[in-house]
Motif scaffolding. Sequence first.
Motif, PDB file in Angstrom:
ATOM      1  N   LEU A 186      -4.945  26.069  -5.039  1.00 48.65           N
ATOM      2  CA  LEU A 186      -4.025  24.646  -4.977  1.00 48.65           C
ATOM      3  C   LEU A 186      -4.281  23.427  -4.900  1.00 48.65           C
ATOM      4  O   LEU A 186      -5.692  23.352  -4.640  1.00 48.65           O
ATOM      5  CB  LEU A 186      -2.909  24.341  -3.961  1.00 48.65           C
ATOM      6  N   ARG A 187      -4.503  22.440  -5.663  1.00 47.47           N
ATOM      7  CA  ARG A 187      -4.747  21.386  -6.202  1.00 47.47           C
ATOM      8  C   ARG A 187      -3.937  19.943  -5.537  1.00 47.47           C
ATOM      9  O   ARG A 187      -2.935  20.523  -6.064  1.00 47.47           O
ATOM     10  CB  ARG A 187      -5.814  21.344  -7.369  1.00 47.47           C
ATOM     11  N   LEU A 188      -4.273  19.700  -4.688  1.00 42.44           N
ATOM     12  CA  LEU A 188      -3.289  18.521  -4.225  1.00 42.44           C
ATOM     13  C   LEU A 188      -3.756  17.124  -4.933  1.00 42.44           C
ATOM     14  O   LEU A 188      -5.085  16.746  -5.024  1.00 42.44           O
ATOM     15  CB  LEU A 188      -3.186  18.141  -2.594  1.00 42.44           C
ATOM     16  N   SER A 189      -3.267  16.463  -5.309  1.00 35.30           N
ATOM     17  CA  SER A 189      -3.037  14.919  -5.695  1.00 35.30           C
ATOM     18  C   SER A 189      -2.444  13.804  -4.628  1.00 35.30           C
ATOM     19  O   SER A 189      -1.174  14.420  -4.394  1.00 35.30           O
ATOM     20  CB  SER A 189      -2.484  14.638  -7.027  1.00 35.30           C
ATOM     21  N   CYS A 190      -3.217  12.606  -4.290  1.00 33.12           N
ATOM     22  CA  CYS A 190      -2.703  11.457  -4.016  1.00 33.12           C
ATOM     23  C   CYS A 190      -3.055  10.604  -4.483  1.00 33.12           C
ATOM     24  O   CYS A 190      -4.058   9.841  -5.197  1.00 33.12           O
ATOM     25  CB  CYS A 190      -3.436  11.473  -2.918  1.00 33.12           C
ATOM     26  N   VAL A 191      -1.609   9.986  -5.409  1.00 36.89           N
ATOM     27  CA  VAL A 191      -1.896   8.802  -6.032  1.00 36.89           C
ATOM     28  C   VAL A 191      -1.551   7.230  -5.465  1.00 36.89           C
ATOM     29  O   VAL A 191      -0.715   7.873  -4.800  1.00 36.89           O
ATOM     30  CB  VAL A 191      -0.772   8.685  -7.242  1.00 36.89           C
ATOM     31  N   ILE A 192      -2.657   6.430  -5.650  1.00 41.12           N
ATOM     32  CA  ILE A 192      -2.654   4.977  -4.792  1.00 41.12           C
ATOM     33  C   ILE A 192      -1.512   4.213  -5.370  1.00 41.12           C
ATOM     34  O   ILE A 192      -1.969   3.969  -6.936  1.00 41.12           O
ATOM     35  CB  ILE A 192      -3.344   5.113  -4.130  1.00 41.12           C
ATOM     36  N   SER A 193      -1.106   2.866  -4.663  1.00 39.82           N
ATOM     37  CA  SER A 193      -0.661   1.704  -5.677  1.00 39.82           C
ATOM     38  C   SER A 193      -1.051   0.480  -5.257  1.00 39.82           C
ATOM     39  O   SER A 193      -0.776   0.782  -3.483  1.00 39.82           O
ATOM     40  CB  SER A 193       0.840   2.644  -6.174  1.00 39.82           C
ATOM     41  N   GLY A 194      -1.028  -0.072  -4.887  1.00 43.74           N
ATOM     42  CA  GLY A 194      -0.830  -1.289  -4.275  1.00 43.74           C
ATOM     43  C   GLY A 194      -1.874  -2.081  -3.793  1.00 43.74           C
ATOM     44  O   GLY A 194      -2.500  -2.892  -2.869  1.00 43.74           O
ATOM     45  N   PHE A 195      -3.236  -0.904  -4.173  1.00 42.18           N
ATOM     46  CA  PHE A 195      -4.907  -1.866  -4.114  1.00 42.18           C
ATOM     47  C   PHE A 195      -5.604  -0.993  -4.329  1.00 42.18           C
ATOM     48  O   PHE A 195      -5.230  -0.111  -5.210  1.00 42.18           O
ATOM     49  CB  PHE A 195      -5.029  -1.071  -2.096  1.00 42.18           C
ATOM     50  N   THR A 196      -6.606  -1.098  -4.087  1.00 43.08           N
ATOM     51  CA  THR A 196      -7.931  -0.506  -5.504  1.00 43.08           C
ATOM     52  C   THR A 196      -8.516   0.219  -4.863  1.00 43.08           C
ATOM     53  O   THR A 196      -8.921   0.389  -3.445  1.00 43.08           O
ATOM     54  CB  THR A 196      -8.239  -1.858  -6.152  1.00 43.08           C
ATOM     55  N   VAL A 226       0.691  -1.110  -0.032  1.00 43.87           N
ATOM     56  CA  VAL A 226      -0.283   0.240  -0.238  1.00 43.87           C
ATOM     57  C   VAL A 226       0.905   1.070   0.200  1.00 43.87           C
ATOM     58  O   VAL A 226       1.878   1.446   1.092  1.00 43.87           O
ATOM     59  CB  VAL A 226      -0.763  -0.054   0.958  1.00 43.87           C
ATOM     60  N   GLN A 227       0.387   2.338  -0.859  1.00 42.17           N
ATOM     61  CA  GLN A 227       1.329   3.143  -1.244  1.00 42.17           C
ATOM     62  C   GLN A 227       0.793   4.302  -1.669  1.00 42.17           C
ATOM     63  O   GLN A 227       0.034   4.038  -2.615  1.00 42.17           O
ATOM     64  CB  GLN A 227       2.453   3.455  -2.043  1.00 42.17           C
ATOM     65  N   LEU A 228       1.333   5.414  -0.240  1.00 41.30           N
ATOM     66  CA  LEU A 228      -0.316   7.207  -1.304  1.00 41.30           C
ATOM     67  C   LEU A 228       1.179   7.647  -0.906  1.00 41.30           C
ATOM     68  O   LEU A 228       2.167   8.253  -0.950  1.00 41.30           O
ATOM     69  CB  LEU A 228      -0.489   7.354   0.164  1.00 41.30           C
ATOM     70  N   GLN A 229       1.302   8.547  -2.903  1.00 48.03           N
ATOM     71  CA  GLN A 229       2.432   9.894  -2.878  1.00 48.03           C
ATOM     72  C   GLN A 229       1.146  11.345  -2.679  1.00 48.03           C
ATOM     73  O   GLN A 229       0.739  11.031  -4.164  1.00 48.03           O
ATOM     74  CB  GLN A 229       3.009   8.876  -4.287  1.00 48.03           C
ATOM     75  N   ALA A 230       1.767  11.873  -2.052  1.00 50.41           N
ATOM     76  CA  ALA A 230       0.300  13.169  -2.400  1.00 50.41           C
ATOM     77  C   ALA A 230       1.555  14.233  -2.677  1.00 50.41           C
ATOM     78  O   ALA A 230       2.696  14.091  -2.731  1.00 50.41           O
ATOM     79  CB  ALA A 230       0.973  13.746  -1.344  1.00 50.41           C
ATOM     80  N   SER A 231       0.884  15.224  -3.270  1.00 52.84           N
ATOM     81  CA  SER A 231       1.387  15.876  -4.800  1.00 52.84           C
ATOM     82  C   SER A 231       0.909  17.141  -5.007  1.00 52.84           C
ATOM     83  O   SER A 231      -0.144  16.904  -4.491  1.00 52.84           O
ATOM     84  CB  SER A 231       2.663  15.835  -5.776  1.00 52.84           C
ATOM     85  N   GLY A 232       1.535  18.183  -5.059  1.00 55.66           N
ATOM     86  CA  GLY A 232       1.096  19.832  -5.255  1.00 55.66           C
ATOM     87  C   GLY A 232       0.895  20.756  -5.080  1.00 55.66           C
ATOM     88  O   GLY A 232       0.237  22.355  -5.065  1.00 55.66           O
ATOM     89  N   GLY A 233       2.247  20.396  -4.034  1.00 53.61           N
ATOM     90  CA  GLY A 233       2.343  21.750  -2.626  1.00 53.61           C
ATOM     91  C   GLY A 233       2.485  23.175  -3.153  1.00 53.61           C
ATOM     92  O   GLY A 233       3.882  22.614  -4.529  1.00 53.61           O
ATOM     93  N   GLY A 234       2.935  23.702  -2.324  1.00 62.03           N
ATOM     94  CA  GLY A 234       3.489  25.195  -3.021  1.00 62.03           C
ATOM     95  C   GLY A 234       3.394  26.111  -2.130  1.00 62.03           C
ATOM     96  O   GLY A 234       2.521  26.253  -1.060  1.00 62.03           O
ATOM     97  N   LEU A 235       3.886  27.563  -2.516  1.00 62.53           N
ATOM     98  CA  LEU A 235       3.731  28.385  -2.513  1.00 62.53           C
ATOM     99  C   LEU A 235       2.637  29.912  -2.841  1.00 62.53           C
ATOM    100  O   LEU A 235       2.814  29.827  -3.336  1.00 62.53           O
ATOM    101  CB  LEU A 235       5.061  29.929  -1.980  1.00 62.53           C
ATOM    102  N   VAL A 236       1.880  30.047  -2.605  1.00 64.05           N
ATOM    103  CA  VAL A 236       0.168  31.471  -2.279  1.00 64.05           C
ATOM    104  C   VAL A 236       0.455  31.849  -2.304  1.00 64.05           C
ATOM    105  O   VAL A 236       1.273  32.437  -0.455  1.00 64.05           O
ATOM    106  CB  VAL A 236      -0.767  30.155  -2.473  1.00 64.05           C
TER     107      VAL A 236
END
Length: 127
Positions: free
Chosen positions: A17-27, A1-11
């Motif tokens: 901002l729009r954050l994304s969480c991409v998952i892998s290893g599970f449905t 089970v892995q989750l990868q968050a991205s999309g942060g920054g300085l505003v």
Amino acid sequence: VQLQASGGGLVHSGGSLRLSCVISGFTLDYYSIGWFRQAPGQGREGVSCISSSDGTAYYADSVKGRFTISRDNAKKTVYLQMNSLKPEDTAVYYCATEVAPCIVVVTIPISTDFGSWGQGTQVTVSS
């Protein structure tokens, strides 16, 4: 089970901002996913959660009306659209699953001892 968050920054205050969480290893279809944040010197709090069963979205009071959570099961991605950002939204944002029921996630302090967590993404909102 892995989750990868991205999309942060300085505003600037009021920005988005729009954050994304991409998952892998599970449905993704079968798991509720929560977004959490932790500001310096503070505990980790749940800000939003989307349920697996019917896609119901839950929000902490502090972000209601400004943040929107959504999921794309085909892309195995959960998004957090953050609008009207405030300096107090500054924190490291994490996505996680199997932490607690969504209603609990956005209501009470949570423990990082439970669930599967991704690495965080920094969001900084300047005044």
